[in-house]
Every structure is written in C-alpha cells, then in structure tokens.
Design an enzyme around this catalytic site. Structure first.
Site, mmCIF file in Angstrom:
data_model
loop_
_atom_site.group_PDB
_atom_site.id
_atom_site.type_symbol
_atom_site.label_atom_id
_atom_site.label_comp_id
_atom_site.label_asym_id
_atom_site.label_seq_id
_atom_site.Cartn_x
_atom_site.Cartn_y
_atom_site.Cartn_z
ATOM 1 N N CYS A 33 37.467 37.031 37.443
ATOM 2 C CA CYS A 33 37.864 36.477 38.742
ATOM 3 C C CYS A 33 37.143 35.173 39.029
ATOM 4 C CB CYS A 33 37.623 37.488 39.852
ATOM 5 S SG CYS A 33 35.923 38.080 39.974
ATOM 6 N N HIS A 348 33.332 39.897 43.949
ATOM 7 C CA HIS A 348 34.649 39.459 43.546
ATOM 8 C C HIS A 348 34.902 38.047 44.066
ATOM 9 C CE1 HIS A 348 38.768 39.793 42.233
ATOM 10 N NE2 HIS A 348 39.234 39.602 43.463
#
Length: 388
Positions: A33, A348
């Site tokens: 990510c 994230h």
C-alpha cells in the site's frame, strides 16, 4: 527555458490543472500500500504523467550514466502509468513494476511494509538518474582519480568555501550551476528546489552560507500549537515556521568556526531559496526518543488552495550593480495526499487525489476507488502545484 520545460510548453499550464487523471486502482501485492499510495499521487502529477504517456521520455534516457538503471526504471514506470491511465475504472496489477523496483533496491523486494516517503525518494531519484542528460559515463581511470581526489587531504569541499560578503543570489547561482553540470532531468526541472543554510558564530560573528537542493520539504510538527495546546491541532503554516526557525548549535553540535579555529556555539537558520513547480511537503510523523520510535498523531490542518510560501523565502538580495533581487512569489494548490493510518507496528497507506476534470476528490485505497472529502484525512505527504 530548459529542454524539459520546452517539452511541456505545448500544454497550457491552466489546462494542466483541469486535466483528467488516471482512475485505475492498484492491486496490493502484500503490504505494498505504501507503493500504491505514492504511485497514485505521482500519476496525478499531470505534466510528469504526460511526459511518460506520449513517449517523450525515450529521447532523454541516458544509458551511459553509471548511476542509472540503464533505462529500466523509466521504461517500467512508463508502462505502469500507461496502464493506470488507459485502463480507467479497473484494477492494475503492478507486479512487473515491483519486480523492477526490487531488483534495484532490495529493501522494496519483499512483502514488508515500508515508508512511502522513502519509496518516493527512491523512485524520483531512480527516474532522475535514468533521464539525467547531464551525466556522462566515466572510465575506470576517471572514477579512480576522482575517488583519490575526493579523499585527498588537499581536496576542498564547496561547503568550506568562504562566501561571506558575497550576495546570496550570486552564491546560489554558482551552486546551481555546479550542481546542474551533473544533474539535469525532468525530475530536477519539476520537483527540485533549493534551501539556504546560514551559520553564524556567536563569538566572533563569522557567517557561512551554503545552498543545497531538495526534492521535498520535510517539516517538523510542533509539540504545541499557537494556543499553547500540547498535541492539539496545528496549522501547516506552524510546521513551516518551525522549519525555518533559528536553532542554536552547541555542545557536540557546535560549529567549527574557521575564524576562531575552534568549535563554537553558533546559530543556524534555514530559508527557502528556490521553490519548484511541484512542491512535495512531507510531515515528520515519526519521532525518536532515545531508543524508542513514536508516531506523531497531531492533526495538521491545511488549505487545499492558496498556500502562499513567500514568507519562508530568502529575503531580497542586492547585487553589486545595485539591482535588487526580490523573493519569488509562489502560491500552491493541493492536488494529492499520501496518508498513513495506524501505528508503528501496523498501518495502512491510502492516497487522496483531486480529479480537476470532474472537480472531485477521490480516495485510492489499493484496488478500491471512492469519492472522498480531503478535509477528513490526516496527512503524511502532500503534493502541491504552483499557480501560473
């Protein structure tokens, strides 16, 4: 106007802000990510994207540069950008690009979570060296002689050159000229600015001024906001003011004053000498306290339009002929954000990007794309575009 600006001059600057962008998601290949977030921000940098979309980059690939990947990084990035832009509203699998990145930088070869800012620095540097038209191949003898010269006791560092009394603008021009003798690419042209660092001995008043290039501004986050609230919300301008705030160098950090011939307590002042067309602002979200590393969760409020950077620029310079060189006027509009959610042991990355053609902001969460409001996110890195 340089070669790369000429290449982009056929695209009116006003149209760049209203252009469409690639609207494809990127598949997460196992904790990638950080890479996907960065790539979506760069893909939304329209002048850079078009440079790779129409093949303009090919005539600038420098396969003789010993610091380059012989064009592999530029070619792989071009293929990925074309997929993102042409496969609208679908999901692109960036496995080929990740393989190229991993072969050039082992830290990004595995499936561990990495820092998006470190990846951005690597990618911009790799693209720069692949497209660096200023650097030529050196023979083994030339490289050996340069290495010997750099290690010689008589070798002089440019930072040691006495610039006291010389107008800042002239020192800056000389520093940029020397730098660009070996560094010139669309990345330098578009993303690179210059910082002025001034040291002043607090004993004798001796000063030393140097100029260094930057690809992004890494800003500290104040522990207290302007109202004195610890950990409270701060303005981006407060981060900028802290960045250019004078600091005192003492103890182990004391400056070796060339006039006093010894280590002296000194002041250090940073200002911005030149700003790029595309300004990347990195917020220092990770801090160190002894052996411990922490994440700074302070909310940073920022404007989406009209960030005026004039206050943080180098003051006017008076040249020997009496001509005054005034600070450049730069106002920036936000168009892309890389955000990190979570803590040090897990988190994230997502990207929030403005599609100026649709006049809407979108959240790029790996393969998922959804409409969003940029005011609701916490920021790690911002990409801003200078107004014409």
């Amino acid at each position: 106007m340089n070669a790369f600006s000429q290449e982009l001059s056929s695209i009116p600057i006003l149209q760049l802000g209203s252009a469409n962008i690639g609207m494809s998601g990127l598949k997460n290949l196992g904790n990638t990510c950080f890479m996907n977030s960065t790539l979506q921000c760069l893909s939304a940098t329209v002048p850079l994207a078009r440079f790779f979309l129409d093949g303009s980059y090919r005539k600038y690939v420098n396969r003789h540069n010993p610091l380059s990947s012989k064009g592999r990084m530029a070619e792989s990035y071009s293929e990925l950008v074309q997929s993102i832009w042409r496969a609208q509203d679908t999901v692109v699998v960036p496995s080929g690009f990740k393989d190229t990145v991993g072969s050039l930088h082992p830290s990004f070869a595995g499936n561990e979570q990495q820092d998006s800012q470190e990846f951005l620095n690597f990618l911009l540097d790799a693209l720069h060296e692949d497209l660096n038209t200023a650097r030529r191949a050196e023979s083994a003898v030339q490289m050996q002689m340069r290495s010997i010269g750099a290690g010689s006791a008589n070798a002089k560092n440019d930072d040691d050159k006495d610039t006291e009394g010389i107008p800042d603008e002239l020192v800056l021009q000389e520093a940029q000229s020397k730098y660009r003798q070996k560094n010139w690419s669309i990345v330098v042209d578009m993303f690179q600015g210059s910082l002025k660092s001034c040291l002043t001995c607090l004993t004798c008043g001796k000063t030393s001024t140097t100029f260094n290039p930057f690809m992004s501004l890494s800003l500290p986050i104040p522990k207290r906001n302007s109202q004195g609230v610890g950990g409270g919300p701060v303005l981006l301008e407060e981060c900028l003011r802290l960045f250019v705030e004078e600091e005192i160098l003492d103890g182990d950090d004391a400056w070796h004053c060339p006039r006093c011939k010894k280590r002296r307590r000194a002041s250090k002042k940073l200002t911005i000498a030149r700003l790029p067309t595309i300004l990347i602002i990195h917020l220092k979200r990770f801090s160190f306290e002894g052996p411990f590393r922490n994440k700074v969760e302070t909310y940073v409020h920022f404007q989406t339009n009209g960030l005026n950077m004039t206050t943080y620029m180098m003051p006017k310079t008076i040249l020997p002929n009496g001509q005054a060189v005034l600070p450049e006027m730069h106002t920036y509009d936000l168009y892309a954000i890389s955000s990190h959610f979570g803590g040090l042991n897990g988190g994230h990355y997502t990207a929030q990007v403005k599609n100026n053609y649709r006049r809407e902001w979108y959240n790029f969460d790996d393969s998922r794309i959804s409409q969003t409001d940029e005011k609701s996110v916490r920021v790690s890195c911002l990409c801003t575009r200078c107004r014409p």
